[in-house]
Design a protein around this motif. Structure first.
Motif, PDB file in Angstrom:
ATOM      1  N   LYS A 166      79.140  88.602  13.283  1.00  0.00           N
ATOM      2  CA  LYS A 166      79.908  89.862  12.644  1.00  0.00           C
ATOM      3  C   LYS A 166      80.055  90.997  13.640  1.00  0.00           C
ATOM      4  N   GLN A 167      78.726  91.051  14.423  1.00  0.00           N
ATOM      5  CA  GLN A 167      78.651  92.460  15.286  1.00  0.00           C
ATOM      6  C   GLN A 167      78.407  91.948  16.803  1.00  0.00           C
ATOM      7  N   ASN A 168      78.543  93.085  17.583  1.00  0.00           N
ATOM      8  CA  ASN A 168      78.223  92.720  18.917  1.00  0.00           C
ATOM      9  C   ASN A 168      77.125  92.435  19.485  1.00  0.00           C
ATOM     10  N   LYS A 169      76.840  91.758  20.538  1.00  0.00           N
ATOM     11  CA  LYS A 169      75.689  91.306  21.117  1.00  0.00           C
ATOM     12  C   LYS A 169      74.736  92.817  21.241  1.00  0.00           C
ATOM     13  N   MET A 170      73.475  92.306  20.920  1.00  0.00           N
ATOM     14  CA  MET A 170      72.392  93.131  20.808  1.00  0.00           C
ATOM     15  C   MET A 170      70.953  92.393  21.366  1.00  0.00           C
ATOM     16  N   ILE A 171      70.322  93.251  22.264  1.00  0.00           N
ATOM     17  CA  ILE A 171      69.103  92.831  22.923  1.00  0.00           C
ATOM     18  C   ILE A 171      68.125  93.883  22.708  1.00  0.00           C
ATOM     19  N   GLN A 172      66.815  93.477  22.467  1.00  0.00           N
ATOM     20  CA  GLN A 172      65.757  94.223  22.609  1.00  0.00           C
ATOM     21  C   GLN A 172      64.641  94.330  23.755  1.00  0.00           C
ATOM     22  N   TYR A 173      64.092  95.215  24.007  1.00  0.00           N
ATOM     23  CA  TYR A 173      63.574  95.334  25.338  1.00  0.00           C
ATOM     24  C   TYR A 173      62.237  96.267  25.046  1.00  0.00           C
ATOM     25  N   ASN A 174      60.979  95.886  25.491  1.00  0.00           N
ATOM     26  CA  ASN A 174      59.881  96.729  25.664  1.00  0.00           C
ATOM     27  C   ASN A 174      59.536  96.896  26.986  1.00  0.00           C
ATOM     28  N   PRO A 175      59.639  98.084  27.613  1.00  0.00           N
ATOM     29  CA  PRO A 175      59.632  98.481  28.697  1.00  0.00           C
ATOM     30  C   PRO A 175      58.095  98.134  29.336  1.00  0.00           C
ATOM     31  N   TYR A 176      57.022  98.750  28.540  1.00  0.00           N
ATOM     32  CA  TYR A 176      55.728  98.693  28.877  1.00  0.00           C
ATOM     33  C   TYR A 176      55.003  97.118  28.860  1.00  0.00           C
ATOM     34  N   TYR A 177      55.319  96.529  28.046  1.00  0.00           N
ATOM     35  CA  TYR A 177      55.222  95.140  27.933  1.00  0.00           C
ATOM     36  C   TYR A 177      55.702  94.192  29.201  1.00  0.00           C
ATOM     37  N   GLN A 178      56.897  94.570  29.654  1.00  0.00           N
ATOM     38  CA  GLN A 178      57.623  94.002  30.629  1.00  0.00           C
ATOM     39  C   GLN A 178      56.802  94.385  31.950  1.00  0.00           C
ATOM     40  N   SER A 179      56.154  95.627  31.941  1.00  0.00           N
ATOM     41  CA  SER A 179      55.702  96.017  33.209  1.00  0.00           C
ATOM     42  C   SER A 179      54.242  95.516  33.137  1.00  0.00           C
ATOM     43  N   LEU A 180      53.840  94.965  32.084  1.00  0.00           N
ATOM     44  CA  LEU A 180      52.343  94.220  32.042  1.00  0.00           C
ATOM     45  C   LEU A 180      52.711  92.919  32.396  1.00  0.00           C
ATOM     46  N   LEU A 181      53.778  92.376  31.942  1.00  0.00           N
ATOM     47  CA  LEU A 181      54.201  90.920  32.335  1.00  0.00           C
ATOM     48  C   LEU A 181      54.532  90.713  33.922  1.00  0.00           C
ATOM     49  N   ASP A 182      55.388  91.729  34.369  1.00  0.00           N
ATOM     50  CA  ASP A 182      55.395  91.713  35.887  1.00  0.00           C
ATOM     51  C   ASP A 182      54.350  91.779  36.737  1.00  0.00           C
ATOM     52  N   LYS A 183      53.164  92.517  36.242  1.00  0.00           N
ATOM     53  CA  LYS A 183      51.964  92.433  37.127  1.00  0.00           C
ATOM     54  C   LYS A 183      51.294  91.045  36.763  1.00  0.00           C
ATOM     55  N   ASP A 184      51.108  90.613  35.584  1.00  0.00           N
ATOM     56  CA  ASP A 184      50.634  89.376  35.433  1.00  0.00           C
ATOM     57  C   ASP A 184      51.383  88.213  36.224  1.00  0.00           C
ATOM     58  N   TYR A 185      52.726  88.343  36.053  1.00  0.00           N
ATOM     59  CA  TYR A 185      53.221  87.014  36.687  1.00  0.00           C
ATOM     60  C   TYR A 185      53.078  87.267  38.334  1.00  0.00           C
ATOM     61  N   LYS A 186      53.042  88.263  38.810  1.00  0.00           N
ATOM     62  CA  LYS A 186      52.507  88.543  40.382  1.00  0.00           C
ATOM     63  C   LYS A 186      51.253  87.984  40.840  1.00  0.00           C
ATOM     64  N   PHE A 187      50.363  88.278  39.660  1.00  0.00           N
ATOM     65  CA  PHE A 187      48.541  87.770  40.198  1.00  0.00           C
ATOM     66  C   PHE A 187      48.884  86.373  39.925  1.00  0.00           C
ATOM     67  N   ILE A 188      49.095  85.836  38.794  1.00  0.00           N
ATOM     68  CA  ILE A 188      48.887  84.272  38.545  1.00  0.00           C
ATOM     69  C   ILE A 188      49.706  83.413  39.516  1.00  0.00           C
ATOM     70  N   GLN A 189      50.822  84.002  40.284  1.00  0.00           N
ATOM     71  CA  GLN A 189      51.645  83.284  41.337  1.00  0.00           C
ATOM     72  C   GLN A 189      50.655  83.543  42.603  1.00  0.00           C
ATOM     73  N   SER A 190      49.704  84.269  42.506  1.00  0.00           N
ATOM     74  CA  SER A 190      49.042  84.451  43.951  1.00  0.00           C
ATOM     75  C   SER A 190      48.078  83.290  44.159  1.00  0.00           C
ATOM     76  N   LYS A 191      47.609  83.109  45.437  1.00  0.00           N
ATOM     77  CA  LYS A 191      46.590  82.279  45.774  1.00  0.00           C
ATOM     78  C   LYS A 191      45.481  82.278  44.871  1.00  0.00           C
ATOM     79  N   LYS A 192      44.808  83.470  44.759  1.00  0.00           N
ATOM     80  CA  LYS A 192      43.729  83.667  43.873  1.00  0.00           C
ATOM     81  C   LYS A 192      44.094  83.341  42.332  1.00  0.00           C
TER      82      LYS A 192
END
Length: 527
Positions: free
Chosen positions: A425-451
């Protein structure tokens, strides 16, 4: 030579003459001799003068657990039959009661410090590095009957029914005696009914051939409600924040196990065992009532930090520990997060890329703070709110975006799928956690590195290998004691035996200084 059972000269003059220099029993003897057991000696009254020296009993117990011997009766028998145990005990023969009393009472408050000393001893020798910690959990079945469950929902429903019965009785009291008892608790209500019975000269009767008066029936109903309410209150007190517990081991919680004896997903009483492994050694152990691993990480790491005086530089764990609270806590402690995100594998699939309603598959414009969907329509910022975790109190910030118009959109069924198949019945809604996403981006970058890839490979090898050894090789799938303290003490003995076996294995293969597997090039990893 002539056969004679009375030839005492056949026995060696010293028991250790028949014990090889590299035997595990000598290693146990050497390690325990170097331990500081002053916390153990303080458990004896006034310093005490025990009949059997505590250090000797400690050696016997450690060596028994090294050989998968857990029964005090078996240990007592081995002290009379096995030359290795005789040498450790100096031919002393404590009975099973003495051994059990020492294990259950004397070691209750100091087993953690003794285990920590052993790990620190290996750290000083350079065999363990506390720079990295590989963490994972498994469910260990409790020593409790399977059908002794108490469920929180069942108790809460029972309390609601009692409340209704209590209201009906209070209405009867008002009609019967004219007394307003709605503000009285169960004890006061019972005393009021007793006063009414005594004032009317009621004599209580029992058995067939006797007719109970209305006052006696009222008294029995109030007494039954009071007793049941006390039973429910006791259940909730034992349960705490859990949703269930076992009557035969109140510290155990009912969890879904991999070993399903009924093949129907039935829950069994169990503990959530958390292990920290480094250089293939177990360096930390904790028991928790939580069926999932997410809420166990912070208290487990806090205990490790308290024991060793520092937190590891790299905390490596699987997707079960992924949460904003866990990552934020590790980040603020100054350690590097190496936790596999929950959607890490799912994001690689074509099914995720076809999920056009997911925020990650939309285009974000930072200048206008809007998202653009697959149809080219804008999702504008609507509101920002704080969400507080019910159990831990951790607060997170969530931003909400909503589409300007979803009417007459040909991709709405893909963007907003529903379980019922009806249009939302209502228009599309999304929720976003900026701080959690910044932690995830940093985690993604590290776990995909060689180390990061090397750390995840070693996590799979070391921590999963430890659980495989304990459950597979040792066949240690069910604890043998009841109560969290006793079970934790038992598992710490098991961990000592595990570390001693690992030390001997690494020494024999010349791997004492190797802390983790290194690969120059690694393209794929499964963990």
């Amino acid at each position: 030579k002539e056969y004679s059972q009375g030839m005492d000269s056949l026995f060696p003059s010293r028991l250790d003459e028949n014990i090889s220099s590299d035997a595990p029993v000598r290693l146990v003897n050497q390690i325990v001799d170097e331990l500081d057991i002053s916390p153990l000696l303080s458990t004896y009254k006034g310093g005490g003068c025990p009949a059997y020296y505590p250090r000797m009993l400690l050696k016997v117990l450690f060596f028994a657990y090294l050989n998968n011997v857990y029964s005090c009766r078996k240990i007592a028998r081995l002290l009379q039959e096995n030359i290795l145990y005789m040498w450790l005990s100096g031919k002393s023969t404590p009975d099973f009661r003495t051994i059990n009393d020492f294990r259950s009472k004397r070691l209750k408050s100091c087993i953690h410090s003794l285990f920590t000393q052993i790990v620190l001893m290996l750290v000083e020798l350079g065999y363990i590095s506390l720079e990295k910690q590989y963490i994972d959990g498994t469910k260990m079945e409790a020593n409790a009957n399977r059908y002794t469950f108490v469920w929180r929902k069942r108790v809460e429903k029972g309390i609601a029914k009692l409340k209704e019965k209590r209201r009906q009785i209070q209405e009867q009291m008002l009609a019967f005696t004219g007394m307003d008892t709605f503000i009285l608790d169960d004890d006061e209500l019972l005393r009021s009914v007793v006063d009414v019975c005594q004032g009317n000269g009621i004599t209580f009767v029992q058995g067939s051939g006797h007719r109970k008066t209305a006052e006696q029936k009222l008294f029995e109903q109030v007494a039954a409600i009071r007793e049941k309410q006390q039973e429910y209150d006791a259940h909730l007190t034992v349960m705490g924040t859990r949703n269930s517990y076992s009557k035969t081991d109140p510290d155990a919680t009912f969890m879904r196990m991999k070993e399903d004896h009924m093949k129907n997903g039935q829950l069994k009483p169990a503990y959530n065992l958390q292990l920290a492994v480094q250089s293939e050694y177990i360096i930390g152990l904790g028991l928790f009532p939580n069926p999932t691993d997410t809420r166990t990480l912070i208290p487990f790491l806090t205990a490790l930090e308290s024991g060793y005086g520092r937190l590891a530089d790299h905390i490596v764990a699987d997707a079960g520990y992924d949460s904003e609270e866990n990552m934020d806590w590790i980040e603020k402690k100054g350690s590097t997060v190496c936790i596999k995100p929950r959607e890490y594998e799912y994001r690689k699939t074509s099914a995720f890329k076809k999920k056009i309603g997911h925020r990650s598959n939309m285009v974000y414009d930072a200048d206008s703070d809007t998202y653009t969907c697959a149809k080219g329509r804008k999702l504008h910022f609507v509101t920002e709110k704080k969400q507080r975790d019910r159990d831990s109190g951790y607060e997170r910030t969530v931003r909400t975006y909503q589409c300007e118009n979803c009417q007459y959109c040909g991709k709405r069924n893909q963007c907003q799928p529903t379980r019922t198949g009806k249009k939302p019945k209502q228009n599309k809604m999304i929720q976003y956690n900026p701080y959690y996403q910044s932690l995830l981006d940093k985690d993604y970058k590290f776990i995909q590195s060689k180390k990061g890839i090397q750390l995840r490979i070693n996590r799979s090898i070391q921590i999963e290998g430890a659980f495989g050894t304990v459950k597979g090789n040792y066949e240690y799938r069910r604890v043998r004691h009841k109560g969290k303290e006793s079970v934790e003490k038992e598992l710490l003995f098991m961990a000592f035996g595990f570390d001693l076996r690992k030390y001997r294995s690494r020494r024999d293969t010349d791997r004492l200084q190797q802390h983790y597997l290194e690969k120059e090039e690694t393209h794929t990893v499964a963990c």
